[in-house]
Write a protein that holds these residues in place. Structure first.
Motif, PDB file in Angstrom:
ATOM      1  N   HIS A 167       0.842  -1.196   0.000  1.00  0.00           N
ATOM      2  CA  HIS A 167       0.000   0.000   0.000  1.00  0.00           C
ATOM      3  C   HIS A 167       0.882   1.253   0.000  1.00  0.00           C
ATOM      4  O   HIS A 167       1.805   1.383   0.814  1.00  0.00           O
ATOM      5  CB  HIS A 167      -0.914   0.010   1.230  1.00  0.00           C
TER       6      HIS A 167
ATOM      7  N   ASP B 104       0.585   4.171   1.109  1.00  0.00           N
ATOM      8  CA  ASP B 104       0.636   4.953   2.338  1.00  0.00           C
ATOM      9  C   ASP B 104       1.725   4.471   3.295  1.00  0.00           C
ATOM     10  O   ASP B 104       2.092   5.194   4.238  1.00  0.00           O
ATOM     11  CB  ASP B 104      -0.718   4.912   3.054  1.00  0.00           C
TER      12      ASP B 104
ATOM     13  N   THR C 107       5.301   6.785   2.612  1.00  0.00           N
ATOM     14  CA  THR C 107       5.247   8.257   2.525  1.00  0.00           C
ATOM     15  C   THR C 107       6.600   8.894   2.847  1.00  0.00           C
ATOM     16  O   THR C 107       6.833  10.057   2.501  1.00  0.00           O
ATOM     17  CB  THR C 107       4.181   8.804   3.496  1.00  0.00           C
TER      18      THR C 107
ATOM     19  N   ARG D 142       7.272   5.385  -2.795  1.00  0.00           N
ATOM     20  CA  ARG D 142       5.815   5.536  -2.877  1.00  0.00           C
ATOM     21  C   ARG D 142       5.352   5.427  -4.330  1.00  0.00           C
ATOM     22  O   ARG D 142       4.330   4.797  -4.612  1.00  0.00           O
ATOM     23  CB  ARG D 142       5.377   6.878  -2.287  1.00  0.00           C
TER      24      ARG D 142
END
Length: 250
Positions: free
Chosen positions: A122, A124, A127, A133
């Motif tokens: 994922h 997130d 970050t 990312r």
């Protein structure tokens, strides 16, 4: 055929067999026995030939072999983007067979594997590093595409046919006049019916027709009869559209 070409093809076949054997679980695995059987590698299904399931992927962060597609690098934990040419089956090696295996899949196991991997990659979670990312977003997008394709029998069939140069298009039409007549009658029946109970009955009828085509696809792919599979996929597309039309009216 020249001796040099013959030797090259023999070497490639030998390399392919060795790579497949070392990636599978153990020497008693029946898939290994089937692939290593004399001459089997030469007669592989195009679906397996087109798969990259047994080729390594290098991590752009640490430069070492990263592991399976959509998994984090086993050495540094970075997300590792994969090429567009990577087989969708490569993403779910722990839950489904390679593309030369049965057409039918364990959809529940596929979804469980998908959710596990999506949680791992994922965006997130990355970050702290814009580049990682970006890679995670790429991997997550490809993983979504692979899952949504393989979980649906029609899209799965279209995908396998496309990778074998037997793709169906919007222009692909029914040739069998009897089936075409059935489809036209089905459309008329749906248009003329508005009673929910009657629509439910129609839905059951055409869901059965879809299941018949899925069984045909399973048989066709098992025998590597791609023209047969292509015909079944075209018919399944028509029945699927009829099912959708019914559901929209319910």
């Amino acid at each position: 055929m020249s001796r040099a070409v013959s030797t090259t093809r023999w070497s490639l076949t030998k390399w392919t067999t060795q790579r497949i054997s070392t990636r599978l679980s153990n020497a008693n695995n029946p898939r290994i026995k089937r692939i290593e059987h004399t001459g089997a590698a030469r007669a592989m299904s195009p679906r397996l030939i087109h798969s990259r399931a047994y080729r390594s992927i290098l991590c752009p962060t640490c430069g070492r072999e990263a592991g399976d597609p959509a998994e984090l690098c086993v050495h540094c934990g970075s997300p590792v983007p994969v090429g567009e040419e990577t087989s969708f089956y490569d993403y779910f090696r722990s839950s489904i067979s390679p593309p030369d295996g049965p057409f039918q899949l364990d959809v529940r196991a596929l979804r469980k594997d998908f959710l596990r991997q999506q949680q791992q990659v994922h965006p997130d979670k990355f970050t702290h590093d814009p580049e990682q990312r970006r890679r995670a977003e790429s991997v997550s997008g490809q993983l979504n595409k692979a899952y949504s394709t393989l979980r649906d029998p029609l899209r799965r069939a279209e995908y396998l046919l496309e990778r074998s140069d037997k793709q169906i298009s919007e222009e692909s039409k029914l040739i069998d006049p009897d089936v075409l007549s059935d489809v036209m009658e089905a459309r008329e029946a749906v248009e003329d019916t508005s009673v929910p109970a009657e629509l439910e009955d129609l839905l059951q009828v055409y869901q059965k027709r879809s299941q018949e085509e899925i069984r045909t696809l399973e048989s066709a792919f098992a025998q590597n009869k791609l023209d047969m599979a292509r015909g079944a996929a075209v018919r399944l597309k028509y029945w699927t559209n009829i099912e959708r039309a019914i559901i929209e009216k319910l």
